[in-house]
Design a protein around this motif. Structure first.
Motif, PDB file in Angstrom:
ATOM      1  N   PHE A  29      72.492  55.377  33.320  1.00 16.76           N
ATOM      2  CA  PHE A  29      71.951  54.050  33.011  1.00 16.76           C
ATOM      3  C   PHE A  29      70.732  54.174  32.102  1.00 16.76           C
ATOM      4  O   PHE A  29      70.624  53.491  31.074  1.00 16.76           O
ATOM      5  CB  PHE A  29      71.569  53.330  34.315  1.00 16.76           C
ATOM      6  CG  PHE A  29      71.241  51.874  34.137  1.00 16.76           C
ATOM      7  CD1 PHE A  29      72.180  50.897  34.408  1.00 16.76           C
ATOM      8  CD2 PHE A  29      69.980  51.477  33.703  1.00 16.76           C
ATOM      9  CE1 PHE A  29      71.881  49.545  34.250  1.00 16.76           C
ATOM     10  CE2 PHE A  29      69.670  50.136  33.527  1.00 16.76           C
ATOM     11  CZ  PHE A  29      70.625  49.166  33.803  1.00 16.76           C
ATOM     12  N   THR A  56      65.197  46.811  35.022  1.00 23.30           N
ATOM     13  CA  THR A  56      66.378  46.943  35.879  1.00 23.30           C
ATOM     14  C   THR A  56      66.578  48.393  36.282  1.00 23.30           C
ATOM     15  O   THR A  56      66.912  48.708  37.433  1.00 23.30           O
ATOM     16  CB  THR A  56      67.636  46.424  35.147  1.00 23.30           C
ATOM     17  OG1 THR A  56      67.406  45.078  34.740  1.00 23.30           O
ATOM     18  CG2 THR A  56      68.853  46.485  36.045  1.00 23.30           C
ATOM     19  N   THR A  95      78.273  53.081  40.274  1.00 24.73           N
ATOM     20  CA  THR A  95      78.287  53.522  38.875  1.00 24.73           C
ATOM     21  C   THR A  95      79.579  53.105  38.177  1.00 24.73           C
ATOM     22  O   THR A  95      79.563  52.593  37.051  1.00 24.73           O
ATOM     23  CB  THR A  95      78.134  55.052  38.788  1.00 24.73           C
ATOM     24  OG1 THR A  95      76.949  55.436  39.486  1.00 24.73           O
ATOM     25  CG2 THR A  95      78.048  55.522  37.350  1.00 24.73           C
ATOM     26  N   ILE A  98      79.553  49.396  37.306  1.00 25.56           N
ATOM     27  CA  ILE A  98      78.733  49.020  36.149  1.00 25.56           C
ATOM     28  C   ILE A  98      79.553  49.107  34.871  1.00 25.56           C
ATOM     29  O   ILE A  98      79.421  48.286  33.959  1.00 25.56           O
ATOM     30  CB  ILE A  98      77.475  49.912  36.056  1.00 25.56           C
ATOM     31  CG1 ILE A  98      76.494  49.568  37.193  1.00 25.56           C
ATOM     32  CG2 ILE A  98      76.773  49.733  34.702  1.00 25.56           C
ATOM     33  CD1 ILE A  98      75.263  50.462  37.240  1.00 25.56           C
ATOM     34  N   ILE A 101      81.587  45.747  34.217  1.00 27.80           N
ATOM     35  CA  ILE A 101      80.952  44.432  34.108  1.00 27.80           C
ATOM     36  C   ILE A 101      81.083  43.874  32.682  1.00 27.80           C
ATOM     37  O   ILE A 101      80.750  44.563  31.716  1.00 27.80           O
ATOM     38  CB  ILE A 101      79.454  44.501  34.490  1.00 27.80           C
ATOM     39  CG1 ILE A 101      79.303  44.909  35.949  1.00 27.80           C
ATOM     40  CG2 ILE A 101      78.766  43.160  34.262  1.00 27.80           C
ATOM     41  CD1 ILE A 101      77.867  45.086  36.379  1.00 27.80           C
ATOM     42  N   VAL A 115      74.476  43.730  37.300  1.00 30.15           N
ATOM     43  CA  VAL A 115      73.928  45.051  36.985  1.00 30.15           C
ATOM     44  C   VAL A 115      72.763  45.370  37.918  1.00 30.15           C
ATOM     45  O   VAL A 115      72.644  46.490  38.424  1.00 30.15           O
ATOM     46  CB  VAL A 115      73.469  45.119  35.515  1.00 30.15           C
ATOM     47  CG1 VAL A 115      72.694  46.406  35.244  1.00 30.15           C
ATOM     48  CG2 VAL A 115      74.670  45.051  34.588  1.00 30.15           C
ATOM     49  N   LEU A 118      74.061  46.296  41.444  1.00 32.64           N
ATOM     50  CA  LEU A 118      74.655  47.636  41.465  1.00 32.64           C
ATOM     51  C   LEU A 118      73.584  48.711  41.279  1.00 32.64           C
ATOM     52  O   LEU A 118      73.667  49.792  41.867  1.00 32.64           O
ATOM     53  CB  LEU A 118      75.726  47.755  40.381  1.00 32.64           C
ATOM     54  CG  LEU A 118      76.974  46.903  40.621  1.00 32.64           C
ATOM     55  CD1 LEU A 118      77.878  46.920  39.398  1.00 32.64           C
ATOM     56  CD2 LEU A 118      77.736  47.395  41.852  1.00 32.64           C
ATOM     57  N   ARG A 119      72.581  48.396  40.474  1.00 29.43           N
ATOM     58  CA  ARG A 119      71.474  49.345  40.284  1.00 29.43           C
ATOM     59  C   ARG A 119      70.702  49.533  41.591  1.00 29.43           C
ATOM     60  O   ARG A 119      70.264  50.646  41.911  1.00 29.43           O
ATOM     61  CB  ARG A 119      70.554  48.810  39.187  1.00 29.43           C
ATOM     62  CG  ARG A 119      69.426  49.744  38.814  1.00 29.43           C
ATOM     63  CD  ARG A 119      69.925  50.992  38.162  1.00 29.43           C
ATOM     64  NE  ARG A 119      68.847  51.954  37.984  1.00 29.43           N
ATOM     65  CZ  ARG A 119      69.010  53.241  37.798  1.00 29.43           C
ATOM     66  NH1 ARG A 119      70.224  53.748  37.756  1.00 29.43           N
ATOM     67  NH2 ARG A 119      67.992  54.036  37.637  1.00 29.43           N
ATOM     68  N   GLN A 122      72.663  51.863  43.724  1.00 31.20           N
ATOM     69  CA  GLN A 122      72.455  53.234  43.272  1.00 31.20           C
ATOM     70  C   GLN A 122      71.160  53.801  43.838  1.00 31.20           C
ATOM     71  O   GLN A 122      71.106  54.950  44.290  1.00 31.20           O
ATOM     72  CB  GLN A 122      72.401  53.284  41.741  1.00 31.20           C
ATOM     73  CG  GLN A 122      73.744  53.184  41.045  1.00 31.20           C
ATOM     74  CD  GLN A 122      73.591  53.426  39.555  1.00 31.20           C
ATOM     75  OE1 GLN A 122      72.633  52.988  38.930  1.00 31.20           O
ATOM     76  NE2 GLN A 122      74.543  54.139  38.971  1.00 31.20           N
ATOM     77  N   ARG A 186      81.085  52.345  27.995  1.00 29.57           N
ATOM     78  CA  ARG A 186      81.564  52.209  29.373  1.00 29.57           C
ATOM     79  C   ARG A 186      82.148  53.527  29.912  1.00 29.57           C
ATOM     80  O   ARG A 186      82.169  53.757  31.129  1.00 29.57           O
ATOM     81  CB  ARG A 186      82.646  51.128  29.465  1.00 29.57           C
ATOM     82  CG  ARG A 186      82.171  49.730  29.097  1.00 29.57           C
ATOM     83  CD  ARG A 186      83.292  48.701  29.241  1.00 29.57           C
ATOM     84  NE  ARG A 186      82.879  47.384  28.825  1.00 29.57           N
ATOM     85  CZ  ARG A 186      82.268  46.495  29.609  1.00 29.57           C
ATOM     86  NH1 ARG A 186      82.016  46.810  30.864  1.00 29.57           N
ATOM     87  NH2 ARG A 186      81.930  45.298  29.142  1.00 29.57           N
ATOM     88  N   PHE A 189      80.256  55.766  32.465  1.00 25.96           N
ATOM     89  CA  PHE A 189      80.203  55.157  33.799  1.00 25.96           C
ATOM     90  C   PHE A 189      81.529  55.345  34.538  1.00 25.96           C
ATOM     91  O   PHE A 189      81.549  55.701  35.721  1.00 25.96           O
ATOM     92  CB  PHE A 189      79.881  53.661  33.688  1.00 25.96           C
ATOM     93  CG  PHE A 189      78.477  53.358  33.274  1.00 25.96           C
ATOM     94  CD1 PHE A 189      77.441  53.382  34.184  1.00 25.96           C
ATOM     95  CD2 PHE A 189      78.177  53.056  31.951  1.00 25.96           C
ATOM     96  CE1 PHE A 189      76.139  53.103  33.809  1.00 25.96           C
ATOM     97  CE2 PHE A 189      76.885  52.774  31.549  1.00 25.96           C
ATOM     98  CZ  PHE A 189      75.860  52.801  32.484  1.00 25.96           C
TER      99      PHE A 189
END
Length: 520
Positions: A29, A56, A95, A98, A101, A115, A118-119, A122, A186, A189
């Motif tokens: 990320f 973020t 991950t 993400i 998305i 995001v 999901l972050r 993580q 993408r 990820f």
């Protein structure tokens, strides 16, 4: 090699691979922050979008202490192995998601919201992973080599970052810039799912930590790890000491040397993306073996001195090193090749508009040493004069020479040396501070507060400080006054230098550093 050593080697390898993959997931990320800023946030203000992306990214760090509390408690109740199996799957799932998305243009503000969620997942997962892996390895290791064996876990964060950069570079190289910008970003990820599945298969066959298994068999595990870790004044004193005398300073040194350095190359020096990532990869590759060297050395001369020396060197050397990086790239220090400057102006309609115009000015020039400069400035003019036009979008890219590239590799390597000194011995240091029954919980919290909050917020704080200093100088120039800051690009370093300096003093005065027992 004896069976025992082979068994220990397998344990270290299996633990390290899983932790490495979690770091890869976490840092992919950050490594793609400049791209993600254009995908998940409004594009009318690129600086704000980038800062929102960093915020973020930082949110994942802020929740790491909560993951440390939740999973640390779980690890002290049911065991190390099963807990970091759960963290691995949680990290991998977040991950992968993400990478699925849709962009801001497709689903609007739902994109940054998803995001962020999901972050946060993580961050919770990583908060439980590191303490489990470090505790698991330390509880298998012989006392005289604990620093050496746990230092392999310490390499996983750097190697995870290294692999994330490598995967991004390979993906970029395999397609056009337009394809990467459209969908290629993408792939890193989505690729995580394969690596997590392999790691799951490896970890599934691991046995429980012998010290925890023994404590559980004897009925000596904690029934309330959180209360015993933080409600007990004697133990809580060591938690605070671990934070303010070790992990706080180690955290900012780590993130300055490995993450802020990358941000500095890309956003402040404006170095070409591929060149910047190549510089970081060489610096990390050359410096990573030092984790093992300093971890092993700590078995012989102690953990405290090595860690504090790394922090002190960072405080002394940060400004000269980052100034050298900036001045090496700074085109004001170079001679322009006569007649090399070219200016191309193109006008078009703004996408999805039939009246608003977009003027794109592309300026290129070359310098006597081979450096190339490119600036693309996009100015939007609104047909409706009652509305304020967006700020010009300016993108500068500097392609440096091989000679300058290796100069910067040397500078990054120096930064990584400080990282390895502060970080190499820290796992052994932390597990030796706390008893088996609450070790997972007690060591995880100070580690993740130090790294997740003090360290994790560093890129956003440092970038903000540099931006503020630059704005202050621009305002002073407009008023005809002298510049407020002589070197505004170095202002971001004030934060890590302050934190590392305070931590050095506390650690020097209050940490004993002589107890190397893990048998309570």
């Amino acid at each position: 090699m004896s069976e025992k050593k082979q068994s220990l080697g397998y344990i270290i390898g299996a633990s390290s691979v899983g932790t490495l993959i979690e770091w890869y997931d976490f840092y992919i990320f950050g490594s793609l922050a400049t791209v993600l800023a254009t995908k998940f946030f409004p594009s009318d203000n690129q600086a704000a979008a980038f800062l929102n992306t960093l915020a973020t990214f930082a949110a994942g760090f802020v929740v790491r202490p909560f993951g440390a509390l939740f999973f640390g408690r779980l690890g002290d109740l049911i065991g190390r192995k099963y807990t970091f199996m759960v963290t691995l799957m949680l990290m991998g799932g977040a991950t992968f998601a993400i990478g699925l998305i849709p962009s801001y243009e497709t689903i609007g503000y739902l994109a940054p919201l998803l995001v962020l969620i999901l972050r946060l997942l993580q961050g919770l997962a990583l908060g439980g992973e590191y303490g489990g892996a470090a505790t698991y390895v330390a509880e298998h290791s012989p006392a005289e080599k604990r620093g050496y064996w746990t230092s392999w876990i310490q390499t996983t964060a750097t190697v995870g970052l290294f692999i994330s950069l490598g995967v991004i570079m390979l993906t970029r190289a395999s397609m056009s810039k337009e394809a990467f910008d459209e969908y290629g970003w993408r792939i890193p990820f989505l690729l995580s799912s394969v690596m997590v599945f392999v790691s799951f298969l490896i970890r599934r066959n691991m046995a429980e930590s012998p010290l925890f298994a023994k404590a559980k068999a004897e009925g000596k595990t904690s029934s309330n790890p959180l209360k015993e870790s933080f409600g007990n004044k004697y133990n809580f004193k060591f938690v605070l000491l671990a934070l303010f005398g070790a992990t706080m300073g180690q955290g900012v040194v780590w993130y300055t040397g490995q993450f802020y350095a990358q941000t500095f190359l890309l956003k402040i020096c404006n170095i070409d993306d591929i060149q910047a990532n190549t510089i970081m990869m060489w610096g990390l590759l050359l410096g990573t073996p030092l984790f093992i060297i300093f971890g092993s050395l700590s078995d012989k001369i102690g953990r405290k001195g090595i860690m504090l020396a790394g922090m002190l060197l960072a405080v002394i050397c940060y400004r000269p090193i980052f100034d050298k990086i900036y001045q090496t790239v700074n085109v004001k220090n170079k001679e322009v090749v006569a007649g090399s400057e070219k200016i191309d102006i193109a006008k078009s309609l703004v996408p999805n508009s039939t009246v608003d115009s977009l003027t794109t000015t592309t300026t290129t020039r070359e310098y006597a040493d081979g450096t190339k400069f490119k600036e693309v400035k996009k100015v939007t003019t609104l047909a409706d004069k009652s509305k304020e036009s967006p700020k010009p979008d300016v993108k500068k890219t500097i392609t440096i020479t091989d000679s300058d590239k290796w100069t910067l590799v040397l500078m990054v390597f120096c930064l990584v040396v400080f990282v390895t000194m502060a970080y190499g011995p820290i796992a052994a240091f932390l597990v030796e501070m706390f008893p088996t029954k609450i070790r997972y919980t007690s060591m995880s919290l100070p580690y993740h507060v130090g790294n997740g909050i003090f360290g994790g917020l560093l890129p956003a704080i440092a970038t903000f400080l540099v931006t503020q200093a630059g704005d202050a100088n621009k305002k002073a120039e407009e008023l005809g006054q002298a510049a407020t800051y002589a070197k505004p690009y170095l202002e971001g370093l004030n934060y890590p230098m302050l934190i590392a300096g305070v931590c050095f003093v506390i650690g020097l005065v209050f940490i004993n550093g002589k107890d190397k027992s893990v048998n309570d």
